[in-house]
Design a protein around this motif. Structure first.
Motif: not given
Length: 321
Positions: A138-141, A196, A192-193, A135-136, A132
């Motif tokens: 990754h969902f940031l713009s 994911w 960030q990635q 992965y989190a 979690t």
């Protein structure tokens, strides 16, 4: 009228055609819902990737908006020659290549290592927590991510510079120093990635037969040896396929993040082909020239993809095609 002699021949031909096409037809009829699901994906690539290829011809023309693409005069390779002889050519190529290779060499192994580590965790709660957390981001713009970088790396109030001051150092203006740009860009992307990107390797690890590990345990193999001799070979085909795809996009450094991080002070090391195309095509309205630069970049990526795929197929029997 069909003669009696021709009838058997025609019947045999029809049966042969039916036998040849029946497996495909049967597959479509049986899995029509799955084929229906893939229609939007196919439509997306046709509409947004293949049809726009019609406009690539403006790279070989002196595009005039009032005349349109078809009626604009041909210019041959003039725009390519202008780019090759331009003052920015060497800087753009080197910056794009350095960032792309930096991402590949440093960022590509990280998801693999993370997946191998997560796979070895026995506590389900701890594993889910780690997944979690990783992965989190990754969902940031991209806009939010770059905003966080500016806040954390601020020379006056940033957390990183506060730590530097705490240990007696002088604050560093990370976001304006050309020497720091590539490192910040690459490592923020890894953060960030990585979680994911590790999903596909975790999925590949689940496909490894557990009996191999049980047999290795009986033979006295340690956990590291089982990772080296069982897990890594088991996911190697996946690693090679993703490596080929990553090498094929070495020169395709993303525009948005670079553009948001770029400023006049770090432009020396942050100016890449994508940002140059934006300045030439959108701001300066040099559509033909910017199309030529973008096409050149795509051709380089395509050549890299073909080359790495060919080498991989010859050496390791694993390839995209």
């Amino acid at each position: 009228m069909i003669s009696l002699k021709e009838a058997p021949t025609n019947l045999a031909t029809e049966r042969a055609i039916e036998a040849r096409h029946s497996p495909l037809l049967r597959s479509i009829r049986k899995n029509w819902d799955l084929y229906l699901l893939i229609v939007p994906v196919i439509a997306y690539y046709i509409i947004f990737h293949y049809i726009p290829m019609y406009g690539v011809q403006i790279a070989f023309k002196d595009f005039i908006a009032s005349k349109g693409i078809t009626d604009s005069p041909w210019a041959g390779l003039k725009h390519f020659e202008r780019f090759f002889n331009s003052y920015y050519f060497e800087r753009l190529i080197m910056n794009t290549l350095e960032i792309g290779l930096y991402e590949l060499l440093v960022g590509f192994p990280v998801p693999i290592i993370l997946a191998l580590l997560i796979n070895e965790v026995r506590s389900k709660l701890f594993r889910k927590t780690v997944q979690t957390i990783t992965y989190a981001p990754h969902f940031l713009s991209t806009v939010v991510l770059v905003g966080m970088l500016f806040i954390f790396l601020d020379p006056n109030s940033g957390f990183i510079n506060m730590l530097i001051r705490l240990f007696g150092g002088d604050p560093v203006s990370f976001m304006t120093e050309p020497g720091w740009f590539k490192t910040i860009y690459v490592f923020s992307g890894i953060w960030q990635q990585m979680g994911w990107s590790s999903i596909i390797y975790l999925a590949a690890l689940t496909g490894i037969d557990p009996q191999q590990h049980e047999a290795a345990k009986v033979d006295g193999a340690s956990r590291l040896k089982r990772i080296r001799h069982i897990n890594l070979p088991g996911i190697m085909p996946t690693i090679i396929i993703l490596l080929i795809m990553n090498v094929g996009s070495v020169m395709a450094v993303g525009f948005e993040k670079v553009f948001l991080m770029q400023n006049d002070l770090n432009r020396e090391s942050s100016d890449v082909i994508a940002t140059y195309v934006y300045r030439s095509g959108i701001i300066s309205a040099q559509y033909s020239f910017s199309a030529a630069v973008g096409l050149f970049n795509s051709i380089i990526n395509f050549i890299l993809l073909l080359s790495v795929n060919f080498i991989s197929r010859k050496v390791g029997q694993n390839s995209l095609w």
